[in-house]
Write a protein that holds these residues in place. Structure first.
Motif, PDB file in Angstrom:
ATOM      1  N   UNK A  13      -2.009  -2.681   5.315  1.00 11.75           N
ATOM      2  CA  UNK A  13      -1.915  -1.219   5.385  1.00 11.75           C
ATOM      3  C   UNK A  13      -2.349  -0.696   6.747  1.00 11.75           C
ATOM      4  N   UNK A  14      -3.386  -1.333   7.312  1.00 10.01           N
ATOM      5  CA  UNK A  14      -3.824  -0.922   8.656  1.00 10.01           C
ATOM      6  C   UNK A  14      -2.683  -1.130   9.652  1.00 10.01           C
ATOM      7  N   UNK A  15      -2.057  -2.311   9.564  1.00  4.16           N
ATOM      8  CA  UNK A  15      -0.932  -2.597  10.463  1.00  4.16           C
ATOM      9  C   UNK A  15       0.196  -1.590  10.245  1.00  4.16           C
ATOM     10  N   UNK A  16       0.479  -1.309   8.974  1.00 10.87           N
ATOM     11  CA  UNK A  16       1.547  -0.366   8.648  1.00 10.87           C
ATOM     12  C   UNK A  16       1.230   1.017   9.214  1.00 10.87           C
ATOM     13  N   UNK A  68       7.384  -8.458   4.005  1.00 17.31           N
ATOM     14  CA  UNK A  68       6.863  -7.792   5.211  1.00 17.31           C
ATOM     15  C   UNK A  68       7.979  -7.211   6.048  1.00 17.31           C
ATOM     16  N   UNK A  69       9.140  -7.904   6.053  1.00 12.72           N
ATOM     17  CA  UNK A  69      10.284  -7.380   6.800  1.00 12.72           C
ATOM     18  C   UNK A  69      10.717  -6.040   6.236  1.00 12.72           C
ATOM     19  N   UNK A  74       6.554  -0.653  -1.813  1.00 14.47           N
ATOM     20  CA  UNK A  74       7.271  -1.914  -1.559  1.00 14.47           C
ATOM     21  C   UNK A  74       6.476  -3.112  -2.063  1.00 14.47           C
ATOM     22  N   UNK A  75       5.169  -3.083  -1.795  1.00 16.54           N
ATOM     23  CA  UNK A  75       4.322  -4.180  -2.273  1.00 16.54           C
ATOM     24  C   UNK A  75       4.389  -4.244  -3.788  1.00 16.54           C
ATOM     25  N   UNK A  76       4.356  -3.072  -4.415  1.00 12.69           N
ATOM     26  CA  UNK A  76       4.423  -2.998  -5.877  1.00 12.69           C
ATOM     27  C   UNK A  76       5.717  -3.596  -6.403  1.00 12.69           C
ATOM     28  N   UNK A  77       6.833  -3.219  -5.755  1.00 11.07           N
ATOM     29  CA  UNK A  77       8.135  -3.747  -6.167  1.00 11.07           C
ATOM     30  C   UNK A  77       8.143  -5.260  -5.980  1.00 11.07           C
ATOM     31  N   UNK A  78       7.656  -5.712  -4.823  1.00 10.86           N
ATOM     32  CA  UNK A  78       7.631  -7.147  -4.531  1.00 10.86           C
ATOM     33  C   UNK A  78       6.819  -7.897  -5.578  1.00 10.86           C
ATOM     34  N   UNK A  79       5.630  -7.381  -5.871  1.00  9.89           N
ATOM     35  CA  UNK A  79       4.747  -8.049  -6.832  1.00  9.89           C
ATOM     36  C   UNK A  79       5.382  -8.040  -8.221  1.00  9.89           C
ATOM     37  N   UNK A  80       6.038  -6.928  -8.563  1.00 11.54           N
ATOM     38  CA  UNK A  80       6.708  -6.839  -9.863  1.00 11.54           C
ATOM     39  C   UNK A  80       7.770  -7.920  -9.998  1.00 11.54           C
ATOM     40  N   UNK A  81       8.402  -8.276  -8.860  1.00  9.58           N
ATOM     41  CA  UNK A  81       9.442  -9.308  -8.905  1.00  9.58           C
ATOM     42  C   UNK A  81       8.882 -10.689  -8.559  1.00  9.58           C
TER      43      UNK A  81
END
Lengths: 260, 333
Positions: free
Chosen positions: A147-150, A66-67, A125-132
């Motif tokens: 996504x709403x917050x973003x 999230x950061x 970013x979420x995709x990269x995070x999940x991939x790792x």
């Protein structure tokens, strides 16, 4: 009304295309958050569970994700503001103002472009995070809330960038606020939990709205969206977005009056 | 100003713009440009030309006086003004990351065109300004002349009633400048578009504008057709340098039919030529028939600069090298 929507969409598209065609604008908002996320995750892999007060998480990556998202949006917002300032410097803004495009479309187009880029980046970013190996505990609803917050935060940050652009008319001035955003980010719980901070630093992080925004995002990832944290974050995001939009319109009117 | 005069494309009454700090960029300008006119606003840098254009195109609010464009008040009916005008501002304000065609499509959307009509119009205009081959290249790769042409095309998307061109050829090479002039002339002749252009180049005002307003220090100091303005200063003078100074009398006799003989340097005969360069061929023939050998001919026309000097005591173009095509002074040598 329909025309204003079509104009907004066309201007938003142009904002997105323009950013995608300037790698030097796109690069920082992708590179720095991902690199920091990687470094912190590697450095503090063993931190969760060992440091007293550290929130319960599966791993540091889940915590750091999230950061990175938030940092990307902050950088993306200054890029959007700087791009708007470049439009003013180069005179493209004048062309828009002298056209029948509605004032709202000119502002909303740039804001919508900023939001679209922020959302695409968040998904990446979420995709990269999940991939790792990260996991979003909140599931589909959690991703949606994130996504709403973003999106709201993107409105707030791009909006602030646009206000600075309208007031200063200088892309350098807008880019000059970049360190300020960075300071705001580091004096928050974007990278480390507030629970591990003490003294004045903790006090600053407590009142820093960034802390509450990032914690609301994080709540979707590390838990299934703790309600109080989520609501506080949403409230702050809505308020900041609303203030930024209002300030945009005010700055726009000021510019036309010609304060120069 | 009361009721809008429908014959007027641009009208201003006591138009004024003050900036913070007390600078008065435009200081009470009255203006009346008829529909179908090409009106040239001529003045040096900082004379108030751009501020004037920014007010007339609704980019800047006047701080005093009133202005109407295409019959609409610039302050109270800015939206109607924007629908009626085309604007190409200084330095060709164009996004370098977009292609020419993309920018034309965007401009068409802003003017409320649907997709098909916008695309058709873009094709038409790209052809018109000769940018078909460069249409899908990013504008950042365009030359100065191509940018200006695209800028003009963008201003024409909605077939505006009034076209504002702010220093359309500043910084352009002579060929690009001529191309742009040609396009502006064609536009005015074929579509009857009113053109309001600002320039710091005498030649440009002279070539394009039916009427010229000379602006200095935020005020209009002279106004009229280029011919009228120049006539206020005097006729062109032709100086003939004689190969043989003994032929002075024969030369005088040959030149007298063309105009009044004026005192010239020794070895030279000078004559006022009200018809200017158009009389040159006949003059050369007359000298030839009289058997006078000329070592040189120099036609000095009163220029708009002479008008400017007469009105303000200063030259408009301090360094002639910066001028566009150069002053038309020496017609033959």
């Amino acid at each position: 009304m329909r025309l204003a929507a079509v104009q907004t969409a066309a201007l938003a598209r142009r904002a997105v295309v323009g950013t995608l065609r300037t790698p030097q604008a796109l690069f920082p908002s992708l590179f720095f958050p991902l690199v920091l996320m990687a470094i912190f995750t590697a450095s503090f892999a063993a931190a969760p569970g060992r440091i007293p007060g550290f929130p319960p998480v599966r791993g540091f990556l889940d915590f750091a994700l999230s950061g990175a998202v938030l940092q990307g949006i902050l950088i993306g917002g200054t890029v959007a503001g700087a791009a708007f300032a470049l439009d003013i410097e180069g005179g493209f803004f004048d062309r828009l103002v002298a056209s029948p495009a509605s004032r709202s479309a000119i502002l909303a187009g740039r804001l919508a472009g900023g939001v679209a880029l922020a959302l695409a980046q968040t998904v990446l970013f979420l995709g990269v995070g999940i991939a790792f190996g990260a996991r979003v505990q909140g599931g589909a609803a959690g991703v949606a809330l994130l996504l709403v917050l973003a999106g709201l935060l993107a409105v707030a940050v791009s909006g602030l960038g646009i206000v600075l652009a309208l007031r200063s008319g200088s892309s350098e001035a807008v880019q000059g606020t970049f360190p300020l955003f960075f300071a705001l980010l580091f004096f928050s719980s974007a990278f480390f939990p507030r629970e591990t901070m003490t003294g004045w630093f903790r006090t600053v992080a407590d009142v820093n709205p960034i802390s509450h925004l990032v914690e609301a995002m994080r709540a979707q990832v590390i838990s299934s969206g703790e309600t109080r944290t989520t609501l506080i974050g949403l409230g702050i995001a809505v308020a900041l977005a609303a203030i930024a939009v209002a300030a945009c319109f005010q700055a726009f009117r000021g510019r036309l009056r010609g304060a120069a | 100003m009361g009721v809008a005069d429908v014959r007027l494309a641009v009208e201003a009454e006591g138009l004024e713009r003050r900036f913070r700090g007390g600078v008065v960029a435009v200081d009470g300008v009255d203006l009346a440009v008829e529909r179908g006119e090409v009106y040239g606003f001529l003045g040096p840098n900082g004379a108030g030309k751009s501020t004037m254009v920014r007010m007339l195109t609704t980019l800047l609010r006047p701080t005093g006086g009133r202005a109407r464009v295409a019959g609409h008040d610039v302050a109270r009916a800015a939206g109607a003004v924007r629908r009626a005008i085309g604007v190409a501002l200084q330095d060709a304000a164009i996004d370098p990351y977009m292609t020419g065609r993309e920018l034309l499509h965007l401009q068409a959307v802003l003017h409320g065109f649907d997709r098909a009509r916008g695309r058709a119009r873009a094709r038409e205009l790209l052809e018109r300004v000769d940018l078909v081959d460069a249409a899908d290249r990013r504008v950042g790769t365009y030359s100065g002349g191509m940018r200006r042409r695209l800028d003009l095309a963008l201003a024409l998307v909605h077939e505006p009633e009034v076209l504002f061109l702010d220093e359309p050829t500043t910084g352009l090479d002579p060929i690009s400048r001529l191309t742009l002039w040609e396009e502006v002339r064609r536009l005015n002749a074929e579509s009857g578009t009113t053109v309001f252009l600002t320039t710091q180049y005498l030649e440009e005002a002279d070539q394009l504008a039916g009427r010229v307003g000379i602006i200095d220090g935020g005020r209009i100091v002279a106004e009229g057709t280029p011919g009228e303005l120049k006539a206020q200063v005097g006729d062109p003078t032709l100086t003939v340098a004689l190969a043989d100074p003994g032929q002075e009398r024969a030369a005088e006799a040959a030149l007298r039919p063309f105009g009044a003989i004026v005192p010239g340097r020794s070895g030279c005969i000078a004559v006022r030529l009200p018809e200017g360069a158009q009389a040159l061929a006949a003059v050369v023939r007359a000298l030839d028939e009289a058997g006078v050998a000329a070592a040189g001919l120099d036609l000095a026309r009163p220029s708009l600069d002479d008008v400017f000097v007469a009105k303000t005591g200063r030259h408009l173009e301090p360094e002639e090298a910066e001028g566009p095509v150069g002053r038309p002074a020496p017609a033959a040598r």
